[in-house]
Design an enzyme around this catalytic site. Structure first.
Site, PDB file in Angstrom:
ATOM      1  N   HIS A 355      -3.083  -8.057  -0.713  1.00  0.00           N
ATOM      2  CA  HIS A 355      -3.081  -7.854   0.745  1.00  0.00           C
ATOM      3  C   HIS A 355      -4.194  -6.970   1.268  1.00  0.00           C
ATOM      4  CE1 HIS A 355       0.920  -9.643   1.572  1.00  0.00           C
ATOM      5  NE2 HIS A 355       1.167  -9.265   0.327  1.00  0.00           N
ATOM      6  N   LYS A 543      -0.904  -1.485  16.073  1.00  0.00           N
ATOM      7  CA  LYS A 543      -1.012  -1.682  14.620  1.00  0.00           C
ATOM      8  C   LYS A 543      -1.130  -0.313  13.988  1.00  0.00           C
ATOM      9  CE  LYS A 543      -4.858  -4.123  15.521  1.00  0.00           C
ATOM     10  NZ  LYS A 543      -4.547  -5.343  14.817  1.00  0.00           N
ATOM     11  N   ARG A 544      -1.023  -0.229  12.660  1.00  0.00           N
ATOM     12  CA  ARG A 544      -1.220   1.061  12.011  1.00  0.00           C
ATOM     13  C   ARG A 544      -2.584   1.634  12.371  1.00  0.00           C
ATOM     14  NH1 ARG A 544       2.286   2.915   7.842  1.00  0.00           N
ATOM     15  NH2 ARG A 544       0.786   4.599   7.657  1.00  0.00           N
ATOM     16  N   LYS A 549      -9.555  -0.408  11.392  1.00  0.00           N
ATOM     17  CA  LYS A 549      -9.008  -1.185  12.512  1.00  0.00           C
ATOM     18  C   LYS A 549      -9.696  -0.827  13.832  1.00  0.00           C
ATOM     19  CE  LYS A 549      -4.479  -1.686  10.275  1.00  0.00           C
ATOM     20  NZ  LYS A 549      -4.226  -3.137  10.107  1.00  0.00           N
ATOM     21  N   THR A 651      -1.421  -9.940  11.343  1.00  0.00           N
ATOM     22  CA  THR A 651      -0.344 -10.828  11.769  1.00  0.00           C
ATOM     23  C   THR A 651       0.024 -10.518  13.218  1.00  0.00           C
ATOM     24  OG1 THR A 651       1.111  -9.279  10.606  1.00  0.00           O
ATOM     25  CG2 THR A 651       0.731 -11.410   9.579  1.00  0.00           C
ATOM     26  N   LYS A 655       1.107 -12.856  16.668  1.00  0.00           N
ATOM     27  CA  LYS A 655       2.218 -12.597  17.600  1.00  0.00           C
ATOM     28  C   LYS A 655       1.724 -12.568  19.038  1.00  0.00           C
ATOM     29  CE  LYS A 655       4.141  -9.791  13.944  1.00  0.00           C
ATOM     30  NZ  LYS A 655       4.129  -8.424  13.377  1.00  0.00           N
TER      31      LYS A 655
HETATM   32  C1  26V Z   1      -2.948   0.763   1.671  1.00  0.00           C
HETATM   33  C2  26V Z   1      -3.816   1.803   1.476  1.00  0.00           C
HETATM   34  C3  26V Z   1      -3.544   2.750   0.374  1.00  0.00           C
HETATM   35  C4  26V Z   1      -4.607   3.774   0.104  1.00  0.00           C
HETATM   36  C5  26V Z   1      -5.443   4.167   1.295  1.00  0.00           C
HETATM   37  C6  26V Z   1      -5.870   3.059   2.182  1.00  0.00           C
HETATM   38  C7  26V Z   1      -4.899   1.968   2.345  1.00  0.00           C
HETATM   39  C8  26V Z   1      -5.052   1.084   3.376  1.00  0.00           C
HETATM   40  C9  26V Z   1      -4.178   0.057   3.559  1.00  0.00           C
HETATM   41  C10 26V Z   1      -3.133  -0.104   2.714  1.00  0.00           C
HETATM   42  C11 26V Z   1      -2.168  -1.210   2.958  1.00  0.00           C
HETATM   43  C12 26V Z   1      -2.405  -2.326   2.073  1.00  0.00           C
HETATM   44  C13 26V Z   1      -1.439  -3.414   2.152  1.00  0.00           C
HETATM   45  C14 26V Z   1      -1.244  -3.990   3.517  1.00  0.00           C
HETATM   46  O1  26V Z   1      -0.359  -3.602   4.242  1.00  0.00           O
HETATM   47  N1  26V Z   1      -2.043  -4.968   3.874  1.00  0.00           N
HETATM   48  C15 26V Z   1      -1.866  -5.739   5.094  1.00  0.00           C
HETATM   49  O2  26V Z   1      -1.111  -6.879   4.751  1.00  0.00           O
HETATM   50  C16 26V Z   1      -0.882  -7.735   5.848  1.00  0.00           C
HETATM   51  C17 26V Z   1       0.007  -8.845   5.371  1.00  0.00           C
HETATM   52  O3  26V Z   1      -0.652  -9.625   4.450  1.00  0.00           O
HETATM   53  C18 26V Z   1      -2.200  -8.235   6.407  1.00  0.00           C
HETATM   54  O4  26V Z   1      -1.940  -9.044   7.530  1.00  0.00           O
HETATM   55  C19 26V Z   1      -3.084  -7.067   6.793  1.00  0.00           C
HETATM   56  O5  26V Z   1      -4.343  -7.529   7.202  1.00  0.00           O
HETATM   57  C20 26V Z   1      -3.233  -6.117   5.633  1.00  0.00           C
HETATM   58  O6  26V Z   1      -3.921  -4.948   6.003  1.00  0.00           O
END
Ligand code: 26V
Length: 808
Positions: A355, A543-544, A549, A651, A655
């Site tokens: 992801h 969004k986060r 972003k 996503t 929406k």
């Molecule tokens: C995790 C981390 C961990 C360490 C520091 C930076 C960082 C940044 C982001 C994340 C999250 C990774 C997983 C995630 O939530 N990805 C999201 O997954 C969605 C569903 O597939 C996708 O639509 C998003 O674009 C994606 O960011």
């Protein structure tokens, strides 16, 4: 399900009586909510049992979706919709003077996730049930979900989310289906009947107790299961030895240390702390999950050799990747299967989704820590890697460089993404571009070696929650226009395209958006004391919070717009309200600075009479699923402005388009596919392309300071940040407050290309303004977006997984 009003009234009263010994008059709103929830569970329980029986009697292949996160939101209304009894239930309650929406307000969001990844998992459960696919969720029952966000003096303050405080009406504790998960201890190998036997001793046993939540399919009598595991001390609340020695405190401490495993959801993009606990969490729910699958499978009386013909396990990112060695452990150690056979079954059982390409988000575990916590699992990973490196050796004729690069164990770490690729038969990205980047950049060597494993599955969203539930008036308009087949077959939404130029339809579309906007305006006035103009453009970025972003780019455009209006009070722009909703990870300093900046800018602008009729900025506290449902139906503009290549899919973008917003976007993630769906004339694009970004990272050639020096607007904005014009607002801003931000932009060469894309973004925003002035054109764009959103239903995504990955 067929129920009439009187039956519901009777049942509801009975429920109140049985649960609380109260009648409708006496009962609090809280009790009414729990009674209704309990009643809905009762209504679906027959089908829940029936579905389970159907699956096991017919021995159908089942999918288990393993995910560290399930961002379920609220279930009351969506369950009523799925059962087909929302309207009749609403009427029944009305007769008792109860407003269904007030009951919904009582429900706490189940916020067991951070963002996209967790919400995707929740949507997939909904789609699987609605498509009658035997699909189960497997996760953790966190006592505390994602923190609740409060904004104090413009800053984010985190408050624990006590979502279980009053009890969770949808869950059922199944104590008799608990399992032991083993941590630590020693492993030795002995021989028994000429076979190697693994002895694992002195470990700490933890009890994993499942709580099941029904997942109700849309009007189809299917009820699937989400199983969430809770950690408890084995057999006893107290360590009686300590207790009888008088060490009561120690005994209680032990209990708490065990329960810590399922205590809290990690804000994933967080700091280094708590790594060990996170690893414990991962093994905990994976081991419990795999054990329970195996036990259930064996009850069917089938041979273990056929396991993968009946079971598919999907791992949602690498967090559940220990399912691979755990399944190996069970097959080899407990079922006495030869390694090769077990490995073949494991690979055929497991599939994996990646992801994110952010390198800081790629999980890896320090060997020493891992070995100590999971000694047997470690041995298995070592053996997997030994054999894998052997294959590489044969294929690449001793190219040690390459072997080193691909090794699962590397530089004292275990790389979970590599383990996931090696141990699964399918590896997918979540949008076309993302998958291409995985194949050609991030996992290039693996794609060369295992070309057949890599594939794309573009994400999707559930149109039932995001249209039918969140925007009932729009849903009704759609059904009145093209019939209601789109609910079962979302691709049918395309029929709306024919009406996109129809003035009468456009008018209706406008009216619905307008009434949604008025409702939100009242909510904002009530909760934030900010008056907003429902006739203004509602421009939303929700969004986060993350640098990639680029909420910062959005703020810079707002600051520039503000400067322009101050300079020219007669500037001819459509009034605009900029909404933000975003949580920052508690340990992410820059993200928190950006929240502070948004609020400082907002405060300044909202209190400046000179711009009062033209610009407003609203930061909505505590963005979560239920708030998204209120916000998204009101949006005119959807902000999808990530640095190209960084957003795996997104996503939220889907929406918003489904609710008729026009997207302003970079060509990133699924934005590209949205562009293909709606056509370039129905989306506003700007900025660097992914290959340009990747090329800059690789070869250099970008200098943020050059751009800054040449752009007066940027100089103004950054000067403002530096000397704190913002401190005349209610949000106090000290000098140097935003040095962190300005330094990264100017002296760290602007990693996310905010300055580089600024000019293009400002122009794209002007284009939005111009397009909006032509209302008929705008409504047409809005209609086309809705019409083309069907292909982004998670039903389509799930059908592809089912057919091409899981074989169900
Ligand atoms: C995790 C981390 C961990 C360490 C520091 C930076 C960082 C940044 C982001 C994340 C999250 C990774 C997983 C995630 O939530 N990805 C999201 O997954 C969605 C569903 O597939 C996708 O639509 C998003 O674009 C994606 O960011």
């Amino acid at each position: 399900m067929h129920l009439d009003k009187d039956t519901i009234i009777k049942d509801f009263k009975r429920k109140l009586m049985v649960m609380y010994a109260e009648d409708v008059k006496e009962a609090s709103i809280m009790h009414k909510y729990y009674a209704l929830g309990g009643l809905i569970k009762e209504y679906c329980s027959k089908n829940w049992l029936r579905t389970n029986k159907l699956y096991s009697e017919n021995k159908v292949k089942q999918v288990y979706y393993f995910s560290m996160e399930f961002l379920m939101g609220k279930l009351l209304i969506s369950n009523l919709i799925s059962l087909g009894i929302k309207e009749v239930c609403e009427d029944a309650l009305k007769e008792l003077d109860i407003d269904l929406r007030e009951l919904e307000d009582v429900e706490k969001d189940a916020g067991l996730g951070n963002g996209g990844l967790g919400r995707l998992a929740a949507g997939f459960l909904d789609s699987m049930a609605s498509l009658k696919i035997p699909g189960n969720g497997n996760g953790i029952r966190y006592k505390y979900g994602l923190f609740e966000q409060k904004i104090v003096d413009g800053r984010q303050v985190e408050v624990p989310d006590r979502w279980l405080k009053e009890g969770y009406v949808w869950e059922t504790r199944k104590h008799d289906k608990a399992f032991i998960v083993r941590f630590g201890g020693d492993v030795r190998v002995t021989q028994e009947d000429g076979r190697f036997k693994i002895i694992h001793e002195n470990y700490e046993p933890i009890l994993a107790v499942p709580y099941d939540v029904p997942i109700i399919g849309y009007n189809n009598d299917t009820v699937n299961t989400l199983r969430l595991w809770s950690a408890e001390a084995v057999d006893k609340d107290f360590d009686f030895v300590s207790f009888s020695n008088g060490n009561y405190v120690k005994a209680v401490e032990y209990k708490y240390s065990v329960e810590a495993i399922s205590q809290v959801l990690y804000p994933d993009d967080s700091n280094e702390k708590g790594k060990l606990l996170r690893l414990k969490q991962e093994y905990f729910f994976v081991s419990a999950g795999v054990q329970s699958i195996v036990r259930k499978y064996k009850k069917l009386g089938l041979s273990m050799e056929k396991f993968n013909e009946y079971i598919a396990i999907h791992i949602n990112d690498t967090h559940p990747a220990l399912a691979i060695p755990e399944l190996m452990r069970i097959l080899v150690d407990e079922e006495n299967m030869p390694w090769e056979k077990a490995w073949d079954i494991t690979i055929k059982t497991i599939s994996f989704t990646n992801h994110t390409i952010l390198s800081e988000a790629m999980e890896k575990w320090k060997l020493e820590m891992f070995k100590k916590l999971l000694p047997r699992i470690y041995m298995i990973i070592e053996e997997i890697n030994r054999r894998f490196c052997g294959e590489l050796f044969d294929r690449y004729e001793g190219d040690w460089n390459k072997i080193n690069k691909m090794s699962i164990i590397q530089d004292g770490y275990i790389r979970m993404a590599y383990l996931s690729i090696v141990g699964s038969h399918s590896v997918n990205g979540v949008a076309e571009l993302h998958t291409e980047i995985l194949k050609n950049v991030v996992f290039k060597e693996f794609n060369d070696f295992y070309t057949h494993k890599f594939n794309n599955k573009t994400n999707g969203i559930t149109h039932r929650r995001w249209l039918l539930k969140a925007n009932p008036h729009l849903a009704k308009l759609i059904s009145n226009t093209i019939g209601n087949n789109w609910i079962r077959e979302p691709n049918k939404l395309i029929k709306l395209k024919r009406y996109s130029k129809d003035r009468v339809f456009q008018e209706k579309l406008l009216n619905i958006k307008q009434s949604n906007k008025i409702e939100l305006s009242n909510f904002v006035k009530q909760n934030y004391g900010i008056s907003i103009d429902p006739n203004s453009i509602f421009d939303v970025q929700a969004k986060r919070l993350h640098e990639y972003k680029r909420q910062l780019l959005n703020v810079f455009n707002i600051m520039n717009l503000y400067n322009r209006v101050i300079e020219n009070p007669n500037l001819d722009i459509v009034p605009r309200t900029f909404f933000f909703g975003a949580k920052a990870s508690p340990g992410y300093y820059m993200a928190k600075e950006i929240i502070k900046l948004i609020n400082a800018v907002g405060n300044r602008i909202n209190n400046d009479k000179r711009v009062k009729d033209k610009i407003k900025v609203v930061f909505l506290e505590n963005y979560r699923v239920s708030l998204a449902e209120k916000l998204i139906p009101c949006a005119n503009v959807s902000e999808q402005i990530s640095t190209a290549s960084k957003e795996a899919s997104g996503t939220g973008n889907m929406k918003f388009m489904m609710n008729g917003a026009v997207t302003i976007a970079t060509l990133d993630g699924a934005n590209i596919e949205i562009k293909e769906a709606v056509g370039e004339e129905n989306i506003v694009l700007f900025g660097l392309r992914a290959e340009e970004v990747i090329n800059y990272y690789k070869n250099g050639g970008y200098s943020s300071i050059d751009i800054y020096e040449k752009d007066k607007r940027l100089k103004n904005i950054i000067q403002t940040l530096k000397d704190g014009f913002l401190d005349s607002s209610n949000v106090s801003v000290s000098t140097n407050e935003f040095d962190g931000i300005t330094n990264k932009l100017l002296h760290n060469n602007d990693e996310f290309f905010v300055l580089k894309d600024f000019d293009a973004y400002v122009r794209a925003q002007s284009k939005i303004d111009m397009l909006y002035k032509n209302q008929s054109k705008w409504q047409e764009m809005s209609a086309v977006n809705i019409a083309c959103s069907g292909r982004f239903s998670s039903d389509n995504t799930i059908k592809e997984y089912a057919k091409n990955v899981w074989g169900v």
